[in-house]
Design a protein around this motif. Structure first.
Motif: not given
Length: 280
Positions: A107-111, A156-158, A171-172
């Motif tokens: 999660v945190f790495g991706a964000m 949810a973050l996406s 875009d996401v």
């Protein structure tokens, strides 16, 4: 396809990440494939993918990687957040530091990478961030709490990020793979045995490990190329879908989760994994 577009793919040393790096390169992208161990990127590098040493739990590593891409290529058009692993074990058994690490990687790495590339995408008024979640971001299985937690969070973050960056032309896209023929299942099986193979959850751990290894070796699992193809469609579409559900079992299982009650789905998954049900 313009040959000046640039993509960053994490977890590119094998499986989905490797297939995605090669797919985007075939579409004309300049591709940077990131992994902790660049020696595992040798084959892709020989085919023209730029090998990038990156640890998604290390801030300096991520910042340096994005800076290198922008310095060398001048832009980042696509970020594919694929790096991740499955930390399996009973919630009671998993060390809290391991739970944190699961979130740090998945999660945190991706964000954090999204934060690092977004200024460049906003400046250009275009870009696509692709987050690889899983059908596990829509449903639950026993002894997979930390893993599913990360994938639910990434979903949810996406969704929130998609709303926030749309006004800037970015875009996401979420990719929700089902059963894919990669090393993932075997590694997750090792995790669950190591964590919960002894003690009160041993019977569940044995069943889940058997199920994961069966999945890892299943001939019916889809090749990583089906995920890579979906990503290729998403990043070249004028208006990509918000979600792509691909790979063995994903569509029917996500549909079942939507139709069944919690208890009914619990029973279905318990039978599917061979995990003993409650005594009542």
């Amino acid at each position: 396809m313009s040959h000046d577009k640039v993509a960053l793919v994490t977890g590119a040393s094998s499986g989905i990440g490797q297939a995605t790096a090669r797919k985007l390169q075939s579409l004309g992208y300049t591709v940077y494939g990131a992994a902790r161990r660049t020696d595992r990127l040798r084959d892709s590098a020989a085919e023209g993918v730029h090998a990038l040493s990156m640890d998604v739990t290390d801030e300096a590593s991520m910042a340096a990687g994005v800076e290198r891409i922008v310095t060398e290529a001048g832009r980042v058009d696509v970020l594919v957040n694929n790096a991740g692993y499955g930390s399996y074990g009973a919630l009671e058994d998993v060390e809290i530091d391991e739970g944190r690490r699961q979130f740090e990687v998945n999660v945190f790495g991706a964000m954090r990478l999204a934060q690092l590339v977004l200024p460049h995408m906003r400046e250009r008024g275009s870009g696509t961030i692709v987050n690889i979640t899983s059908m596990g971001g829509k449903l639950h299985t026993p002894l997979g709490g930390w893993y599913h937690g990360t994938k639910f969070a990434l979903e949810a973050l996406s969704d929130c990020l998609r709303l926030e960056v749309a006004p800037f032309g970015v875009d996401v896209v979420v990719i929700e793979p089902g059963g894919i023929a990669t090393e993932w299942g075997g590694i997750a099986a090792d995790h669950v045995e190591e964590t919960s193979g002894h003690g009160p959850y041993a019977a569940q751990a044995e069943a889940v490990a058997k199920s994961l290894r069966s999945e890892a070796n299943a001939s019916r699992n889809s090749p990583p190329s089906v995920v890579a193809d979906a990503i290729g469609k998403a990043v070249t579409a004028g208006r990509p879908k918000t979600r792509y559900v691909v790979g063995f079992g994903a569509k029917p299982l996500i549909a079942a989760r939507g139709m069944l009650s919690d208890r009914q789905f619990d029973a279905l998954i318990s039978r599917a994994t061979g995990v003993p049900r409650n005594k009542s």
